[in-house]
Write an enzyme that holds these catalytic residues in place. Structure first.
Site, mmCIF file in Angstrom:
data_model
loop_
_atom_site.group_PDB
_atom_site.id
_atom_site.type_symbol
_atom_site.label_atom_id
_atom_site.label_comp_id
_atom_site.label_asym_id
_atom_site.label_seq_id
_atom_site.Cartn_x
_atom_site.Cartn_y
_atom_site.Cartn_z
ATOM 1 N N ARG A 166 0.949 -1.173 -0.164
ATOM 2 C CA ARG A 166 -0.427 -0.011 -0.650
ATOM 3 C C ARG A 166 0.936 1.033 -0.351
ATOM 4 O O ARG A 166 0.377 2.438 0.635
ATOM 5 C CB ARG A 166 -0.604 0.167 1.217
ATOM 6 C CG ARG A 166 -2.190 -1.526 1.519
ATOM 7 C CD ARG A 166 -2.921 -0.897 0.219
ATOM 8 N NE ARG A 166 -4.209 -2.164 -0.029
ATOM 9 C CZ ARG A 166 -4.549 -3.041 -0.092
ATOM 10 N NH1 ARG A 166 -3.400 -4.213 -0.842
ATOM 11 N NH2 ARG A 166 -4.944 -4.108 0.038
ATOM 12 N N SER A 240 -10.751 -0.966 3.443
ATOM 13 C CA SER A 240 -9.989 -1.057 4.599
ATOM 14 C C SER A 240 -9.388 0.420 4.903
ATOM 15 O O SER A 240 -9.026 0.949 4.416
ATOM 16 C CB SER A 240 -9.046 -2.104 4.176
ATOM 17 O OG SER A 240 -9.303 -3.018 3.720
ATOM 18 N N GLU A 336 -5.194 3.761 5.734
ATOM 19 C CA GLU A 336 -4.873 3.492 4.368
ATOM 20 C C GLU A 336 -5.793 4.426 3.814
ATOM 21 O O GLU A 336 -4.771 5.277 2.768
ATOM 22 C CB GLU A 336 -5.156 2.061 4.172
ATOM 23 C CG GLU A 336 -5.107 1.934 2.594
ATOM 24 C CD GLU A 336 -5.873 0.928 2.057
ATOM 25 O OE1 GLU A 336 -5.612 -0.427 2.386
ATOM 26 O OE2 GLU A 336 -6.607 1.382 1.321
HETATM 27 P P1 FAD Z 1 -8.946 8.528 -4.817
HETATM 28 O O1 FAD Z 1 -9.566 8.065 -3.642
HETATM 29 O O2 FAD Z 1 -9.427 9.132 -5.918
HETATM 30 O O3 FAD Z 1 -7.136 8.723 -4.355
HETATM 31 C C1 FAD Z 1 -6.659 8.192 -3.717
HETATM 32 C C2 FAD Z 1 -5.563 9.451 -3.507
HETATM 33 O O4 FAD Z 1 -4.644 9.548 -5.264
HETATM 34 C C3 FAD Z 1 -5.546 10.709 -3.357
HETATM 35 O O5 FAD Z 1 -4.305 11.064 -2.187
HETATM 36 C C4 FAD Z 1 -5.320 11.334 -4.767
HETATM 37 O O6 FAD Z 1 -5.315 12.992 -4.746
HETATM 38 C C5 FAD Z 1 -4.430 10.325 -5.636
HETATM 39 N N1 FAD Z 1 -4.364 10.445 -7.154
HETATM 40 C C6 FAD Z 1 -5.791 10.056 -7.369
HETATM 41 N N2 FAD Z 1 -5.621 10.056 -9.004
HETATM 42 C C7 FAD Z 1 -3.972 10.482 -9.272
HETATM 43 C C8 FAD Z 1 -3.626 10.515 -10.697
HETATM 44 N N3 FAD Z 1 -4.280 10.842 -11.549
HETATM 45 N N4 FAD Z 1 -2.304 10.853 -10.315
HETATM 46 C C9 FAD Z 1 -1.599 11.567 -9.291
HETATM 47 N N5 FAD Z 1 -2.469 11.400 -7.741
HETATM 48 C C10 FAD Z 1 -3.622 10.450 -8.329
HETATM 49 N N6 FAD Z 1 -7.479 -0.918 -2.068
HETATM 50 C C11 FAD Z 1 -6.742 -2.011 -2.734
HETATM 51 O O7 FAD Z 1 -5.612 -1.672 -2.992
HETATM 52 N N7 FAD Z 1 -7.483 -3.240 -2.519
HETATM 53 C C12 FAD Z 1 -8.204 -3.512 -2.589
HETATM 54 O O8 FAD Z 1 -8.987 -4.896 -2.034
HETATM 55 C C13 FAD Z 1 -9.174 -2.917 -2.226
HETATM 56 N N8 FAD Z 1 -10.706 -3.100 -2.013
HETATM 57 C C14 FAD Z 1 -11.741 -1.721 -1.850
HETATM 58 C C15 FAD Z 1 -13.141 -1.758 -1.359
HETATM 59 C C16 FAD Z 1 -13.960 -0.796 -1.454
HETATM 60 C C17 FAD Z 1 -15.786 -1.356 -1.152
HETATM 61 C C18 FAD Z 1 -13.274 0.741 -1.643
HETATM 62 C C19 FAD Z 1 -14.621 1.871 -1.246
HETATM 63 C C20 FAD Z 1 -11.801 0.572 -1.803
HETATM 64 C C21 FAD Z 1 -11.042 0.065 -1.769
HETATM 65 N N9 FAD Z 1 -9.715 0.103 -2.017
HETATM 66 C C22 FAD Z 1 -8.918 -1.514 -2.398
HETATM 67 C C23 FAD Z 1 -9.400 1.517 -2.427
HETATM 68 C C24 FAD Z 1 -9.629 2.039 -3.441
HETATM 69 O O9 FAD Z 1 -10.791 2.198 -4.064
HETATM 70 C C25 FAD Z 1 -7.845 2.112 -4.307
HETATM 71 O O10 FAD Z 1 -6.723 2.645 -3.539
HETATM 72 C C26 FAD Z 1 -7.882 2.495 -5.116
HETATM 73 O O11 FAD Z 1 -7.103 2.701 -6.200
HETATM 74 C C27 FAD Z 1 -8.551 4.266 -5.179
HETATM 75 O O12 FAD Z 1 -8.804 4.308 -6.975
HETATM 76 P P2 FAD Z 1 -9.217 6.125 -6.886
HETATM 77 O O13 FAD Z 1 -9.192 6.665 -8.604
HETATM 78 O O14 FAD Z 1 -10.899 6.214 -6.127
HETATM 79 O O15 FAD Z 1 -8.256 7.718 -6.421
HETATM 80 N N1 EPU Z 2 -10.995 -10.911 10.303
HETATM 81 C C1 EPU Z 2 -11.765 -11.446 11.070
HETATM 82 N N2 EPU Z 2 -12.621 -9.854 11.526
HETATM 83 C C2 EPU Z 2 -12.996 -8.913 10.526
HETATM 84 C C3 EPU Z 2 -12.290 -8.980 9.532
HETATM 85 C C4 EPU Z 2 -11.433 -9.891 9.411
HETATM 86 O O1 EPU Z 2 -11.677 -11.965 12.199
HETATM 87 O O2 EPU Z 2 -13.454 -8.099 11.066
HETATM 88 C C5 EPU Z 2 -9.867 -11.641 9.695
HETATM 89 C C6 EPU Z 2 -10.796 -12.423 8.532
HETATM 90 O O3 EPU Z 2 -11.559 -13.514 9.105
HETATM 91 C C7 EPU Z 2 -8.860 -13.719 8.098
HETATM 92 C C8 EPU Z 2 -8.137 -11.628 8.200
HETATM 93 O O4 EPU Z 2 -8.630 -10.965 9.173
HETATM 94 O O5 EPU Z 2 -9.020 -14.426 8.684
HETATM 95 C C9 EPU Z 2 -7.649 -11.139 6.996
HETATM 96 O O6 EPU Z 2 -9.581 -10.644 6.285
HETATM 97 P P1 EPU Z 2 -9.672 -10.316 4.702
HETATM 98 O O7 EPU Z 2 -9.620 -11.393 4.267
HETATM 99 O O8 EPU Z 2 -10.945 -9.853 5.116
HETATM 100 O O9 EPU Z 2 -8.588 -9.670 4.786
HETATM 101 P P2 EPU Z 2 -7.634 -8.112 4.703
HETATM 102 O O10 EPU Z 2 -6.782 -8.634 5.350
HETATM 103 O O11 EPU Z 2 -8.760 -7.838 6.527
HETATM 104 C C10 EPU Z 2 -6.631 -7.123 2.843
HETATM 105 C C11 EPU Z 2 -7.033 -6.152 2.211
HETATM 106 C C12 EPU Z 2 -7.931 -5.520 1.280
HETATM 107 C C13 EPU Z 2 -7.945 -7.153 0.690
HETATM 108 C C14 EPU Z 2 -8.149 -8.111 1.077
HETATM 109 C C15 EPU Z 2 -8.004 -8.769 0.212
HETATM 110 C C16 EPU Z 2 -5.738 -4.372 3.031
HETATM 111 C C17 EPU Z 2 -5.600 -3.126 4.420
HETATM 112 N N3 EPU Z 2 -6.320 -4.636 2.751
HETATM 113 O O12 EPU Z 2 -7.988 -7.350 4.059
HETATM 114 O O13 EPU Z 2 -8.030 -4.108 0.195
HETATM 115 O O14 EPU Z 2 -9.514 -6.903 -0.352
HETATM 116 O O15 EPU Z 2 -7.184 -8.098 1.979
HETATM 117 O O16 EPU Z 2 -7.112 -9.288 -0.152
HETATM 118 O O17 EPU Z 2 -4.616 -4.703 2.859
HETATM 119 C C18 EPU Z 2 -8.094 -1.992 0.811
HETATM 120 O O18 EPU Z 2 -7.344 -2.184 0.497
HETATM 121 O O19 EPU Z 2 -9.288 -1.167 0.562
HETATM 122 C C19 EPU Z 2 -9.074 -3.221 0.923
HETATM 123 C C20 EPU Z 2 -9.971 -4.321 1.060
#
Ligand code: FAD
Ligand code: EPU
Length: 340
Positions: A166, A240, A336
């Protein structure tokens, strides 16, 4: 160049927070962007513009007293290919999942585990998005970004980006200094499937697919994600809220004695990554709600805006959670989400 004044950002952030931008505009190519940067420089307020993609990793805790620029650079094209790989360039303003679907339709492999991550391609390198055992850096080839001060476009290789968990150089050394314009990906012609993470294998068995392929892996990831992560179109959140923290093996072993069920995964460097969701749940926050700010009842790592929470209320809740985890486990959580 159209500059709008006092624009609500509510529909531009997935938390659904009410905040206003003093000025707002968008750009569809680098020339439009340069024009906007020149305009911003002429304002003599010394403020960098705030770049917005899909707003899915941002928490507004105040009104934005600056120019907010929405990246709308579109276009996905196949640049070149060799025996094993295709090189695909995407405009920063394309939706991330749209790009994943482009790959799935053409059998370009490598992005399938990153299915359904919200947001745009341009933000994907910012925090080296990751999910289900894959990080962006594994399919990243290079990106182009505009240096805001010099108004010059630079190309960044994977090493230049200094990707970590991240993390990237754009969140550290070059914070607010570059605007990402495009990203080029290197995707496999022959899929190397990654199904070892979490529940993917189990989900694939449940799906009973006749052929294991990237489309099936993508569907399995989508099924798992939709079963535990709230849909931002229905309920405000940014995924997250905290990163999963890493501790030394010695600290982990100590924690394991006190908390036998603690969840940890060994990193390559011997440290142990803890599941922050578990730590937060153990502190009693899962399903918590105060006013309209709360903690998801399926995934405690996800903070929620039930409707009219302010960014400050979400932030204050995150601070209480962070303190309680520190008090109970002695572990420091790091946010994050980009707090503005
Ligand atoms: P924004 O929120 O618009 O911007 C994020 C940051 O980047 C800000 O600081 C912004 O100023 C900057 N920025 C954006 N675009 C540019 C650009 N072109 N040039 C320079 N700076 C820029 N993330 C994960 O890694 N793994 C996941 O599994 C994951 N799951 C998610 C699930 C949900 C339901 C949600 C809501 C979010 C999740 N995220 C996850 C977080 C998010 O989706 C990612 O971080 C995504 O890449 C953000 O993209 P965005 O375009 O919305 O960025
Ligand atoms: N867990 C709990 N309680 C909770 C949540 C999770 O006990 O309330 C336990 C789960 O049971 C599991 C472990 O924690 O054993 C990990 O949970 P999960 O697989 O849901 O993944 P995570 O570590 O919570 C990360 C990323 C996610 C990504 C998933 C899948 C980070 C900060 N988050 O979540 O990314 O989608 O793994 O790879 O690394 C994001 O970055 O926004 C995001 C959603």
């Amino acid at each position: 160049m159209i500059i709008q004044e006092n624009i609500s950002l509510k529909k531009f952030n997935t938390f659904g927070i009410y905040a206003f931008a003093k000025q707002f505009s968008s750009f569809a190519n680098v020339d439009e962007l340069k024009e906007l940067i020149s305009y911003n420089n002429s304002l003599s307020n010394n403020q960098s513009p705030l770049i917005l993609g899909g707003g899915s990793n941002i928490l507004f805790t105040k009104n934005i007293d600056a120019l907010v620029l929405k990246n709308e650079i579109k276009g996905i094209e196949l640049i070149t290919e060799d025996e094993n790989y295709v090189y695909v360039k995407s405009g920063a303003g394309e939706s991330w999942h749209g790009f994943v679907q482009y790959c799935l339709q053409r059998n370009f492999a490598g992005a399938e585990n990153l299915s359904l991550i919200p947001g745009n391609v341009g933000a994907s390198p910012m925090q080296n998005i990751g999910a289900y055992g894959v990080e962006l850096k594994e399919i990243f080839y290079e990106l182009e970004a505009l240096n805001i001060n010099e108004q010059k476009v630079y190309t960044f290789s994977v090493n230049d980006c200094a990707f970590g968990y991240r993390e990237s150089v754009f969140k550290t050394t070059y914070k607010n200094k570059f605007i990402i314009l495009s990203v080029t990906f290197r995707l496999h012609k022959k899929p190397v499937l990654n199904i070892s993470y979490g529940a993917i294998k189990e989900e694939l068995e449940k799906m009973n697919v006749p052929d294991l392929n990237i489309q099936a892996v993508s569907q399995a990831v989508i099924n798992i994600r939709t079963s535990k992560l709230p849909d931002p179109a229905k309920i405000g959140n940014a995924g997250s809220f905290f990163k999963n923290p890493s501790v030394t093996k010695i600290i982990f072993d100590d924690l394991k004695i006190k908390f036998p069920n603690i969840i940890g995964y060994e990193n390559n460097d011997g440290t142990v990554k803890l599941a922050a969701g578990w730590l937060i749940e153990q502190c009693g926050w899962k399903g918590f709600r105060k006013g309209d700010a709360g903690c998801n009842d399926k995934q405690a790592l996800v903070l929620i805006n039930f409707g009219n929470a302010t960014g400050k209320e979400i932030y204050d809740l995150s601070e209480e959670i962070l303190q309680s985890v520190k008090n109970k486990f002695g572990v420091q959580l790091e946010r994050e989400v980009n707090v503005i």
